[in-house]
Design a protein around this motif. Sequence first.
Motif, PDB file in Angstrom:
ATOM      1  N   ALA A 157       0.809  -1.498   0.434  1.00 45.85           N
ATOM      2  CA  ALA A 157      -0.361  -0.411  -0.169  1.00 45.85           C
ATOM      3  C   ALA A 157       0.839   0.829  -0.225  1.00 45.85           C
ATOM      4  O   ALA A 157       0.470   2.323  -0.696  1.00 45.85           O
ATOM      5  CB  ALA A 157      -0.804   0.186   1.573  1.00 45.85           C
ATOM      6  N   LEU A 158       0.996   1.226   0.786  1.00 46.27           N
ATOM      7  CA  LEU A 158       2.265   2.424   0.956  1.00 46.27           C
ATOM      8  C   LEU A 158       3.539   2.861  -0.583  1.00 46.27           C
ATOM      9  O   LEU A 158       3.521   4.012  -1.110  1.00 46.27           O
ATOM     10  CB  LEU A 158       4.172   2.186   1.683  1.00 46.27           C
ATOM     11  CG  LEU A 158       3.691   2.105   3.261  1.00 46.27           C
ATOM     12  CD1 LEU A 158       4.508   2.126   4.234  1.00 46.27           C
ATOM     13  CD2 LEU A 158       3.446   4.122   3.382  1.00 46.27           C
ATOM     14  N   GLY A 175      11.183  -4.262   3.999  1.00 42.69           N
ATOM     15  CA  GLY A 175      10.123  -3.859   3.044  1.00 42.69           C
ATOM     16  C   GLY A 175       9.970  -2.801   2.681  1.00 42.69           C
ATOM     17  O   GLY A 175       9.278  -2.342   1.147  1.00 42.69           O
ATOM     18  N   THR A 176      10.866  -2.179   3.133  1.00 43.98           N
ATOM     19  CA  THR A 176      10.284  -0.198   3.111  1.00 43.98           C
ATOM     20  C   THR A 176      11.620  -0.414   1.662  1.00 43.98           C
ATOM     21  O   THR A 176      11.392   0.724   0.912  1.00 43.98           O
ATOM     22  CB  THR A 176      10.784   0.608   3.574  1.00 43.98           C
ATOM     23  OG1 THR A 176      11.975   0.270   4.287  1.00 43.98           O
ATOM     24  CG2 THR A 176       9.747   0.240   5.012  1.00 43.98           C
ATOM     25  N   SER A 177      12.722  -0.655   1.929  1.00 45.98           N
ATOM     26  CA  SER A 177      13.728  -0.381   0.589  1.00 45.98           C
ATOM     27  C   SER A 177      13.447  -1.521  -0.175  1.00 45.98           C
ATOM     28  O   SER A 177      13.964  -0.340  -1.621  1.00 45.98           O
ATOM     29  CB  SER A 177      15.309  -1.098   1.816  1.00 45.98           C
ATOM     30  OG  SER A 177      15.276  -0.141   2.153  1.00 45.98           O
ATOM     31  N   VAL A 178      12.462  -2.513  -0.927  1.00 47.87           N
ATOM     32  CA  VAL A 178      12.911  -3.215  -2.268  1.00 47.87           C
ATOM     33  C   VAL A 178      12.338  -2.436  -3.162  1.00 47.87           C
ATOM     34  O   VAL A 178      12.742  -2.407  -4.002  1.00 47.87           O
ATOM     35  CB  VAL A 178      12.349  -4.549  -1.592  1.00 47.87           C
ATOM     36  CG1 VAL A 178      11.756  -5.080  -2.475  1.00 47.87           C
ATOM     37  CG2 VAL A 178      12.751  -5.867  -0.804  1.00 47.87           C
ATOM     38  N   TRP A 216      -2.139   9.583   4.081  1.00 54.30           N
ATOM     39  CA  TRP A 216      -2.713   8.165   3.971  1.00 54.30           C
ATOM     40  C   TRP A 216      -1.483   7.156   4.077  1.00 54.30           C
ATOM     41  O   TRP A 216      -1.434   5.930   4.420  1.00 54.30           O
ATOM     42  CB  TRP A 216      -3.246   7.981   2.340  1.00 54.30           C
ATOM     43  CG  TRP A 216      -4.409   7.812   2.068  1.00 54.30           C
ATOM     44  CD1 TRP A 216      -5.491   8.629   1.601  1.00 54.30           C
ATOM     45  CD2 TRP A 216      -5.485   6.867   3.521  1.00 54.30           C
ATOM     46  NE1 TRP A 216      -5.916   8.233   1.875  1.00 54.30           N
ATOM     47  CE2 TRP A 216      -7.100   7.605   2.173  1.00 54.30           C
ATOM     48  CE3 TRP A 216      -5.852   5.899   4.161  1.00 54.30           C
ATOM     49  CZ2 TRP A 216      -7.261   6.829   3.109  1.00 54.30           C
ATOM     50  CZ3 TRP A 216      -6.232   5.291   4.094  1.00 54.30           C
ATOM     51  CH2 TRP A 216      -7.527   6.306   3.839  1.00 54.30           C
ATOM     52  N   ILE A 217       0.111   7.746   3.687  1.00 50.98           N
ATOM     53  CA  ILE A 217       1.183   6.956   3.790  1.00 50.98           C
ATOM     54  C   ILE A 217       1.569   7.550   5.957  1.00 50.98           C
ATOM     55  O   ILE A 217       2.151   6.497   6.256  1.00 50.98           O
ATOM     56  CB  ILE A 217       2.702   8.476   3.738  1.00 50.98           C
ATOM     57  CG1 ILE A 217       2.510   8.955   2.128  1.00 50.98           C
ATOM     58  CG2 ILE A 217       3.622   7.758   3.950  1.00 50.98           C
ATOM     59  CD1 ILE A 217       3.302   9.065   1.245  1.00 50.98           C
ATOM     60  N   ALA A 218       1.164   7.839   6.250  1.00 48.46           N
ATOM     61  CA  ALA A 218       1.653   7.939   8.344  1.00 48.46           C
ATOM     62  C   ALA A 218       0.170   7.149   8.963  1.00 48.46           C
ATOM     63  O   ALA A 218       0.571   6.244   9.801  1.00 48.46           O
ATOM     64  CB  ALA A 218       0.683  10.271   8.665  1.00 48.46           C
ATOM     65  N   VAL A 219      -1.104   6.818   7.956  1.00 52.05           N
ATOM     66  CA  VAL A 219      -1.692   5.745   8.772  1.00 52.05           C
ATOM     67  C   VAL A 219      -1.239   4.409   7.934  1.00 52.05           C
ATOM     68  O   VAL A 219      -1.128   4.015   8.717  1.00 52.05           O
ATOM     69  CB  VAL A 219      -3.136   5.599   7.645  1.00 52.05           C
ATOM     70  CG1 VAL A 219      -4.365   4.589   7.707  1.00 52.05           C
ATOM     71  CG2 VAL A 219      -3.887   7.463   7.975  1.00 52.05           C
ATOM     72  N   PHE A 220      -1.202   4.611   7.096  1.00 47.69           N
ATOM     73  CA  PHE A 220      -0.230   3.548   6.595  1.00 47.69           C
ATOM     74  C   PHE A 220       1.409   2.337   6.612  1.00 47.69           C
ATOM     75  O   PHE A 220       1.343   1.770   7.523  1.00 47.69           O
ATOM     76  CB  PHE A 220      -0.019   2.930   5.142  1.00 47.69           C
ATOM     77  CG  PHE A 220      -1.659   3.180   4.257  1.00 47.69           C
ATOM     78  CD1 PHE A 220      -2.640   2.219   4.622  1.00 47.69           C
ATOM     79  CD2 PHE A 220      -0.824   3.904   2.452  1.00 47.69           C
ATOM     80  CE1 PHE A 220      -3.374   2.940   3.875  1.00 47.69           C
ATOM     81  CE2 PHE A 220      -1.769   3.407   1.982  1.00 47.69           C
ATOM     82  CZ  PHE A 220      -3.710   3.147   2.220  1.00 47.69           C
ATOM     83  N   SER A 221       1.771   3.744   7.403  1.00 50.27           N
ATOM     84  CA  SER A 221       3.111   3.597   8.383  1.00 50.27           C
ATOM     85  C   SER A 221       3.229   2.777   9.310  1.00 50.27           C
ATOM     86  O   SER A 221       3.369   2.086  10.531  1.00 50.27           O
ATOM     87  CB  SER A 221       4.011   4.954   8.246  1.00 50.27           C
ATOM     88  OG  SER A 221       4.289   4.925   6.744  1.00 50.27           O
ATOM     89  N   ILE A 234       1.953   1.631  -2.867  1.00 48.09           N
ATOM     90  CA  ILE A 234       1.044   2.320  -4.258  1.00 48.09           C
ATOM     91  C   ILE A 234       1.142   4.103  -4.110  1.00 48.09           C
ATOM     92  O   ILE A 234       0.755   4.856  -5.421  1.00 48.09           O
ATOM     93  CB  ILE A 234      -0.431   1.457  -4.134  1.00 48.09           C
ATOM     94  CG1 ILE A 234      -0.238   0.210  -4.506  1.00 48.09           C
ATOM     95  CG2 ILE A 234      -1.345   2.190  -4.523  1.00 48.09           C
ATOM     96  CD1 ILE A 234      -1.780  -0.198  -4.640  1.00 48.09           C
ATOM     97  N   VAL A 235       0.358   4.592  -2.427  1.00 42.60           N
ATOM     98  CA  VAL A 235       1.049   6.118  -2.735  1.00 42.60           C
ATOM     99  C   VAL A 235       1.698   6.256  -3.273  1.00 42.60           C
ATOM    100  O   VAL A 235       1.934   7.615  -3.512  1.00 42.60           O
ATOM    101  CB  VAL A 235      -0.023   5.382  -1.014  1.00 42.60           C
ATOM    102  CG1 VAL A 235       0.585   5.961   0.112  1.00 42.60           C
ATOM    103  CG2 VAL A 235      -0.440   7.051  -1.334  1.00 42.60           C
ATOM    104  N   CYS A 236       3.105   6.402  -2.303  1.00 46.12           N
ATOM    105  CA  CYS A 236       4.286   6.849  -2.732  1.00 46.12           C
ATOM    106  C   CYS A 236       4.005   6.773  -4.103  1.00 46.12           C
ATOM    107  O   CYS A 236       4.336   8.018  -4.771  1.00 46.12           O
ATOM    108  CB  CYS A 236       4.967   6.419  -2.105  1.00 46.12           C
ATOM    109  SG  CYS A 236       5.374   6.013  -0.434  1.00 46.12           S
ATOM    110  N   ASP A 237       4.080   5.378  -5.249  1.00 42.69           N
ATOM    111  CA  ASP A 237       4.084   6.090  -6.420  1.00 42.69           C
ATOM    112  C   ASP A 237       3.228   6.878  -7.618  1.00 42.69           C
ATOM    113  O   ASP A 237       3.850   7.814  -8.326  1.00 42.69           O
ATOM    114  CB  ASP A 237       5.389   4.144  -7.313  1.00 42.69           C
ATOM    115  CG  ASP A 237       6.077   3.837  -6.454  1.00 42.69           C
ATOM    116  OD1 ASP A 237       6.761   4.426  -5.651  1.00 42.69           O
ATOM    117  OD2 ASP A 237       5.560   2.319  -7.040  1.00 42.69           O
TER     118      ASP A 237
END
Length: 557
Positions: free
Chosen positions: A121-122, A432-435, A398-403, A124-127
Amino acid sequence: MDSGIRRPRITAFAKMTKVRRRREMILYQIGVPCSILFLAWCMCSLLSRLEREKQTGQQAMRDLRWWNRKLMAATKDNGTQTKNCTEPAIHEFPSDLFTNKERQQGGVLLHITGAMYMFYALAIVCDDFFVPALEKICERLHLNEDVAGATFMAAGSSAPELFASVIGVFITHGDVGVGTIVGSAVFNILCIIGVCGLFAGQIVYLTQWSVFRDSMYYTLSVVMLIVFMYDERIDWWEGLILILMYAGYIVVMKFNTQLQNYFVSKLMKDVANGNVIGNEMEDGNIEYLNSYDDPSIPLLSRVQSANGVDKEICAAEKCDGIENGNVPLDINAKEDDNKDENEPELTSPFSPPEGCLNKVKWLSSWPVLVMLFFTVPNCAKPRWERFFMVTFFMSTVWIAVFSYLMVWMVTVIGFTLGIPDIIMGITFLAAGTSVPDCMASLIVARQGMGDMAVSNTVGSNVFDILVGLGLPWGLQTMIIDTGSFVRINSKGLVYSVILLLGSVALTVSGIHVNGWKLDKKLGIYVLVLYAVFLCFSIMIEFNVFTFVNLPMCKVSI
């Protein structure tokens, strides 16, 4: 198409955005973090079991040592008890639906699935929302590509780590955020470079200036972090210094072209005087150095000629900042546009793409796509372009919520499996955050742009340390609770940062010895270093070499 319409120049920021969108490698996003989590769990279990066997037959008080990860307590004169163990961060989150016993019997698999879904989800919202909004902001501010890359592009790629750090400071009051930053930094500098070396499919030559610039500032940042963390507390002025150091990094990137010209001119003087190290004259570096003899080619264009970009095209385009991976991206732009037209649209919850695999990806991401579709305007589309600040704000929410959900799940997983929070941050969360960054760097490395691949990893690390740690520390000590300090719970974390500094030195030394080439030999070398780092970090956290930590309190939840 009307030939009189001028095609907009595709910036490096936009190119990296496309690269990130093109990587839809869900299996890698799932497989890599889960594999690292499994190895960390095996090693933690082994260390705990060895110590339990070692303590067999000893006195009962000795059996209460932290190796068994049981609750320890000391009685004061007034009869009260004070715990000499670390309270688990799981208490800072809402109660779980499962008991600890139920999670150990298989319920933890649901939490692992939830954490993996938050990683996705992170991404998706970032990209699809956060990074395009940052690109629009860069365009409105008229930032050059070097400054944009050092600020907004770094923020786009490091947003999950930044918010994990914020949650660690303001919610859990633990080390999971710091561990994520440190683990992500090691993953970037070792794992990503290793993967690029192994799977780039070609030998990629690196320019010395980019590696020198990024590694020197990164080394300085890590040294300052070690100094500040050594007393196990962060004061307001220490957080402020980290933030100011990042401002200095932006200044360096602002004048990157001038600094590079000076660096290259000094190098060429050494070449003219015969002061050249042997491996600098090997293989492709001969072409790299000889390209400077042609005065008709702009200086920066000569730099990139060693990295697979045609110097005549580059000279005609008069491109700037190429060394930093900012290739003249309007070259072959038409071909890129044609490719983009053929790519499946995976951002709409109402338009399933073609192909079975794409349908599976779309279906798995459908809940997230629906929430984002109704709450975040897609500023990449023309009709929503002017609402880019709304996109920026809502995607940040949304990044804050997913994080938060991600850190919650990871904390429960670590508590259930008996893995300390700091180890979960260094291994599972960091991977997970760096892949996604790993896949993006691999794509540009396959295109022969080694400098962009390396600069993306090291530059992201500079942001993680100076902003990802400095910003939440500064907010907590200067604004939220003026005059307070942030406690570093794990003394072993300092040793992990020292190992991080050593990994930087060994990586740069390996690149130099390897003749400034990114190939399979270098890839294997840095991946072995990454495995060594993980092993030593886990053993340090479990007090194998010396006592550095109190145990995590063992309670039934």
